[in-house]
Structure formats: C-alpha cells, structure tokens
Design a protein around this motif. Structure first.
Motif, PDB file in Angstrom:
ATOM      1  N   UNK A 244      43.911 -62.342 110.329  1.00  0.00           N
ATOM      2  CA  UNK A 244      43.161 -63.212 111.238  1.00  0.00           C
ATOM      3  C   UNK A 244      43.644 -64.660 111.096  1.00  0.00           C
ATOM      4  N   UNK A 245      44.045 -65.299 112.202  1.00  0.00           N
ATOM      5  CA  UNK A 245      44.565 -66.673 112.111  1.00  0.00           C
ATOM      6  C   UNK A 245      43.569 -67.674 111.528  1.00  0.00           C
ATOM      7  N   UNK A 246      42.280 -67.532 111.839  1.00  0.00           N
ATOM      8  CA  UNK A 246      41.287 -68.470 111.315  1.00  0.00           C
ATOM      9  C   UNK A 246      41.111 -68.289 109.809  1.00  0.00           C
ATOM     10  N   UNK A 247      41.070 -67.046 109.349  1.00  0.00           N
ATOM     11  CA  UNK A 247      40.956 -66.776 107.913  1.00  0.00           C
ATOM     12  C   UNK A 247      42.220 -67.259 107.196  1.00  0.00           C
ATOM     13  N   UNK A 248      43.369 -67.017 107.798  1.00  0.00           N
ATOM     14  CA  UNK A 248      44.637 -67.487 107.226  1.00  0.00           C
ATOM     15  C   UNK A 248      44.614 -69.016 107.079  1.00  0.00           C
ATOM     16  N   UNK A 249      44.124 -69.724 108.106  1.00  0.00           N
ATOM     17  CA  UNK A 249      44.036 -71.187 108.047  1.00  0.00           C
ATOM     18  C   UNK A 249      43.038 -71.637 106.981  1.00  0.00           C
ATOM     19  N   UNK A 250      41.937 -70.906 106.836  1.00  0.00           N
ATOM     20  CA  UNK A 250      40.927 -71.208 105.813  1.00  0.00           C
ATOM     21  C   UNK A 250      41.550 -71.130 104.421  1.00  0.00           C
ATOM     22  N   UNK A 251      42.209 -70.001 104.120  1.00  0.00           N
ATOM     23  CA  UNK A 251      42.807 -69.802 102.794  1.00  0.00           C
ATOM     24  C   UNK A 251      43.910 -70.830 102.553  1.00  0.00           C
ATOM     25  N   UNK A 252      44.727 -71.088 103.563  1.00  0.00           N
ATOM     26  CA  UNK A 252      45.803 -72.081 103.441  1.00  0.00           C
ATOM     27  C   UNK A 252      45.226 -73.452 103.101  1.00  0.00           C
ATOM     28  N   UNK A 253      44.150 -73.845 103.785  1.00  0.00           N
ATOM     29  CA  UNK A 253      43.530 -75.157 103.546  1.00  0.00           C
ATOM     30  C   UNK A 253      42.932 -75.239 102.148  1.00  0.00           C
ATOM     31  N   UNK A 254      42.256 -74.164 101.707  1.00  0.00           N
ATOM     32  CA  UNK A 254      41.693 -74.150 100.353  1.00  0.00           C
ATOM     33  C   UNK A 254      42.806 -74.338  99.324  1.00  0.00           C
ATOM     34  N   UNK A 255      43.866 -73.551  99.450  1.00  0.00           N
ATOM     35  CA  UNK A 255      44.931 -73.585  98.448  1.00  0.00           C
ATOM     36  C   UNK A 255      45.709 -74.894  98.455  1.00  0.00           C
ATOM     37  N   UNK A 256      45.743 -75.576  99.607  1.00  0.00           N
ATOM     38  CA  UNK A 256      46.423 -76.876  99.704  1.00  0.00           C
ATOM     39  C   UNK A 256      45.491 -78.032  99.356  1.00  0.00           C
ATOM     40  N   UNK A 257      44.214 -77.722  99.107  1.00  0.00           N
ATOM     41  CA  UNK A 257      43.186 -78.743  98.870  1.00  0.00           C
ATOM     42  C   UNK A 257      43.163 -79.749 100.017  1.00  0.00           C
ATOM     43  N   UNK A 258      43.293 -79.221 101.235  1.00  0.00           N
ATOM     44  CA  UNK A 258      43.379 -80.038 102.439  1.00  0.00           C
ATOM     45  C   UNK A 258      42.027 -80.000 103.159  1.00  0.00           C
ATOM     46  N   UNK A 259      41.197 -80.970 102.844  1.00  0.00           N
ATOM     47  CA  UNK A 259      39.837 -81.016 103.390  1.00  0.00           C
ATOM     48  C   UNK A 259      39.860 -81.129 104.921  1.00  0.00           C
ATOM     49  N   UNK A 260      40.779 -81.898 105.470  1.00  0.00           N
ATOM     50  CA  UNK A 260      40.848 -82.075 106.918  1.00  0.00           C
ATOM     51  C   UNK A 260      41.171 -80.745 107.615  1.00  0.00           C
ATOM     52  N   UNK A 261      42.152 -80.014 107.103  1.00  0.00           N
ATOM     53  CA  UNK A 261      42.509 -78.713 107.683  1.00  0.00           C
ATOM     54  C   UNK A 261      41.364 -77.717 107.501  1.00  0.00           C
ATOM     55  N   UNK A 262      40.682 -77.790 106.354  1.00  0.00           N
ATOM     56  CA  UNK A 262      39.549 -76.904 106.087  1.00  0.00           C
ATOM     57  C   UNK A 262      38.442 -77.141 107.111  1.00  0.00           C
ATOM     58  N   UNK A 263      38.097 -78.405 107.313  1.00  0.00           N
ATOM     59  CA  UNK A 263      37.031 -78.727 108.260  1.00  0.00           C
ATOM     60  C   UNK A 263      37.428 -78.357 109.682  1.00  0.00           C
ATOM     61  N   UNK A 264      38.730 -78.424 110.008  1.00  0.00           N
ATOM     62  CA  UNK A 264      39.212 -78.101 111.348  1.00  0.00           C
ATOM     63  C   UNK A 264      39.061 -76.615 111.674  1.00  0.00           C
ATOM     64  N   UNK A 265      39.090 -75.748 110.659  1.00  0.00           N
ATOM     65  CA  UNK A 265      38.975 -74.305 110.908  1.00  0.00           C
ATOM     66  C   UNK A 265      37.509 -73.859 111.030  1.00  0.00           C
ATOM     67  N   UNK A 266      36.579 -74.730 110.648  1.00  0.00           N
ATOM     68  CA  UNK A 266      35.154 -74.399 110.717  1.00  0.00           C
ATOM     69  C   UNK A 266      34.576 -74.772 112.079  1.00  0.00           C
TER      70      UNK A 266
END
Length: 107
Positions: free
Chosen positions: A10-32
């Motif tokens: 799932x692209x949204x789940x993939x983006x979620x995990x990617x953001x968590x692992x990169x510690x990228x708060x902006x990308x994390x918030x963008x997937x929510x």
C-alpha cells in the motif's frame, strides 16, 4: 526476514514507514488524513503526543517482518530509544491515499 520498505503493497503505508524510519515529521504528517486517529494496545491516544514520544524524540524505527490485508496489516520489529526492540503489530485504515487511523500493539 525483513521486507524492504519499497516493496510494501500500500503506497500510504509505505510512505508512513518510510517517514518513520527517516524521522521525517513533515512526510509523516503528509501521509495522515486530517483528523487521523491512533491506538496503542487497544487504548486511543492523542496522535501528536504519542508520535512525538514513541517515534520522533525516541528515534523510532520499523523493520517489517510481514504484511497482510493488502498491506494494511504489518508485523514489525519496532525499536526506539525508550523501549529497545519489540515485536509489534500495526493495522492501518487508508482512505483516499491517506492514513485515517493506525493501531499498534505488542504482537
């Protein structure tokens, strides 16, 4: 055996995990999705407070062991500076390419 994040279904789940692992708060918030919610071990928590404590300030990291339900359910070896590593399950509700809710807990 760990599943490469890029191979998550799932692209949204993939983006979620990617953001968590990169510690990228902006990308994390963008997937929510606006108003997204979450629960940990069956109890709802304030999403911003929980993610700050359990992911961002404690350097959370997700190593995905398997996925099911079209990529909306993961078994993860989750680690952070507070708790070390533990096997966890993650379940995602996705609507319109955004995560509207996630639930996690020990597996």
């Amino acid at each position: 055996m760990t599943i490469q994040v890029a191979r998550l279904s799932d692209p949204a789940v993939r983006a979620f995990v990617t953001a968590v692992n990169a510690h990228d708060r902006e990308a994390f918030e963008a997937v929510l999705a606006p108003g997204a919610t979450m629960a940990d071990d069956g109890s709802d928590h304030d999403l911003a407070d929980w993610t700050e404590r359990e992911i961002f300030s404690s350097h959370g990291h997700m190593d995905v062991d398997n996925e099911s339900r079209g990529g909306h359910a993961l078994v993860v070896r989750y680690s952070n500076d507070t708790w070390g590593e533990m096997k966890t399950r993650w379940s995602f509700t996705v609507d319109g390419g955004k995560v509207t809710r996630f639930e996690t807990g020990q597996a």
